[in-house]
Write an enzyme that holds these catalytic residues in place. Structure first.
Site, PDB file in Angstrom:
ATOM      1  N   TYR A 154      30.560  11.570  11.664  1.00  0.00           N
ATOM      2  CA  TYR A 154      29.408  11.125  12.455  1.00  0.00           C
ATOM      3  C   TYR A 154      28.120  11.419  11.691  1.00  0.00           C
ATOM      4  O   TYR A 154      27.945  12.504  11.117  1.00  0.00           O
ATOM      5  CB  TYR A 154      29.386  11.857  13.802  1.00  0.00           C
ATOM      6  CG  TYR A 154      28.173  11.578  14.650  1.00  0.00           C
ATOM      7  CD1 TYR A 154      28.190  10.561  15.605  1.00  0.00           C
ATOM      8  CD2 TYR A 154      27.011  12.332  14.520  1.00  0.00           C
ATOM      9  CE1 TYR A 154      27.072  10.302  16.397  1.00  0.00           C
ATOM     10  CE2 TYR A 154      25.893  12.079  15.297  1.00  0.00           C
ATOM     11  CZ  TYR A 154      25.929  11.062  16.234  1.00  0.00           C
ATOM     12  OH  TYR A 154      24.820  10.813  17.005  1.00  0.00           O
ATOM     13  N   GLU A 244      22.182   5.544  14.305  1.00  0.00           N
ATOM     14  CA  GLU A 244      23.357   6.348  14.641  1.00  0.00           C
ATOM     15  C   GLU A 244      24.628   5.645  14.174  1.00  0.00           C
ATOM     16  O   GLU A 244      24.850   4.480  14.504  1.00  0.00           O
ATOM     17  CB  GLU A 244      23.408   6.582  16.150  1.00  0.00           C
ATOM     18  CG  GLU A 244      24.527   7.512  16.579  1.00  0.00           C
ATOM     19  CD  GLU A 244      24.528   7.740  18.085  1.00  0.00           C
ATOM     20  OE1 GLU A 244      24.947   8.834  18.495  1.00  0.00           O
ATOM     21  OE2 GLU A 244      24.130   6.829  18.842  1.00  0.00           O
TER      22      GLU A 244
END
Length: 452
Positions: A154, A244
């Site tokens: 991530y 993101e």
């Protein structure tokens, strides 16, 4: 679309609580961020040297089937699996349900005929997710080559009020709900505040590549460093407010690839990001908010039945709070600002008056820069053009308030005037309740209005 980054940052303590509250909550006031579809985000990333899986957009089931058979695959060669994704501006697509009963906005295509079948269930249908409980229309699907992943990680870059600049966030636990990771394993969330004047340093990128689980000295680590560097270049170059990526995939061959991304762009930068803003999909947005933005009105639709028109974000929040305290529910946040003209006020009133959910309207103006007589004239102009079909409670204080009251008294339309905010909220909640009861028992109601 609500970001996972907001939630995970909240778990990291008070130092980032301001970021969490700003990202996890809807934008209030003049803050508006452009959100684009996944396939557009991928195209922009490719332009900045960021590796993504090969993908194609389809608008019809036939196009989707053609993409699977002839673009992601080649005749005579073994079939490659493809992921088909509904292109809607909402998170949680994979766990969503279409209103026609079809489960999930993300599926694996493994055989011929399947892409067209799935696309026919998605296109033209509304996908219900946690972030879009009323459903959001799917007009396109994105077919992307399947990536076989050795590791899922991530990464996120966003603007951080606490550190006064961009913040790089990473975790070795990607490909799943990052909110759950923040709850169960907060030690796996890593942050790197970036000095906006210095920029992202090589040391920061190398440290983050190691923190997300890649071994220093390997090709994967080097590629991750380059990826992070390019993500930051895109973040700055495209005026992003948030970038993101979940997951970032390490393949068995050692490549590091972005498999899914959410990207927001600062609306204030539209003048220098025209090519991006031209691809804004208005069909995915609340039509009331789109219409309000044309007149520079700060509008956000909510679920209540009392329409609010206020000047100033702070006063608007206070008005919404006191409506709740009096037992009502606001239908919107609408800040006309301190420099609104009569045309803007008229449009604001028309938006509230045309909203079927709104049963009563509360106008709460504290005139400083914003003159009360301008507000009054805007309301009267709107009433003359479209009529007043809903109870209207007006509380005016400040600059030119007496002139405004004279205009209202002589306009020929009945309005409920209030002395203060508490009085206005009580009257708005009360009259909305009356209208609601009348609708429920199907009794006609004629509004006469009350003066002070």
């Amino acid at each position: 679309m609500i970001s996972s980054a907001g939630y995970l940052l909240r778990q990291r303590g008070a130092s980032v609580s301001a970021i969490a509250s700003r990202i996890a909550a809807p934008a209030i006031g003049a803050v508006r961020d452009l959100n684009v579809h996944e396939y557009i985000s991928m195209e922009i990333m490719n332009q900045h040297g960021i590796a993504t899986p090969k993908g194609f957009v389809a608008k019809t089931p036939e196009e989707a089937e053609h993409v699977f058979n002839f673009q992601t695959n080649r005749p005579g060669q073994p079939l490659k699996d493809v992921v088909i994704k509904a292109q809607v501006l909402s998170g949680g697509r994979g766990l969503g349900t279409f209103k026609n009963g079809f489960k999930g906005g993300v599926h694996m295509v493994t055989r011929k005929g399947q892409a067209g079948e799935m696309a026919s269930q998605m296109l033209g249908q509304e996908l219900v997710t946690k972030q879009a409980p009323d459903g959001i229309l799917c007009r396109k699907v994105f077919l992307m080559e399947r990536m076989y992943m050795r590791n899922e990680m991530y990464l996120c870059i966003l603007m951080d009020r606490a550190s006064g600049g961009p913040l790089l966030v990473g975790s070795p636990r990607g490909g799943t709900s990052i909110e759950d990771v923040a709850q169960t394993n907060p030690e796996l969330i890593f942050t790197e505040p970036i000095d906006i004047d210095v920029g992202l340093t090589l040391e920061m990128a190398e440290r983050m590549a190691s923190n997300i689980g890649l071994e220093e000295g390997t090709d994967s680590h080097k590629k991750a460093v380059m990826l992070i560097t390019n993500l930051y270049g895109m973040f700055l170059g495209c005026d992003c407010t948030q970038l993101e990526v979940n997951p970032v995939a390490e393949t068995p061959d050692g490549d590091v690839v972005v498999c899914d991304a959410k990207v927001n762009f600062d609306d204030n930068a539209e003048f220098r990001q025209k090519s991006i803003f031209e691809r804004r999909d208005f069909s995915q947005e609340d039509p009331r908010e789109v219409e309000a933005s044309k007149y520079d009105l700060n509008y956000i639709g909510l679920d209540g039945n009392i329409g609010c028109m206020v000047n100033g974000a702070g006063l608007a929040m206070s008005t919404m709070d006191i409506i709740q305290l009096k037992g009502g529910s606001p239908a919107n946040f609408l800040d006309v600002g301190g420099g609104a003209n009569e045309k803007q006020v008229q449009k604001a009133f028309e938006l509230l008056n045309s909203d079927e959910k709104v049963l009563a309207i509360l106008v709460n103006i504290f005139g400083g820069i914003m003159r009360c007589d301008v507000i009054a004239n805007g309301i009267i102009n709107a009433a003359q053009e479209i009529g007043i079909t809903k109870p209207l409670v007006v509380r005016l204080q400040g600059t030119n308030v007496e002139e405004a009251k004279k205009l209202i008294e002589g306009c020929g339309f009945r309005m409920i005037l209030a002395e203060d905010l508490e009085d206005a909220a009580e009257k708005a909640v009360g009259v909305a309740g009356i209208v609601k009861q009348a609708k429920e028992i199907k009794v006609g109601l004629k509004f006469e209005g009350l003066g002070l």
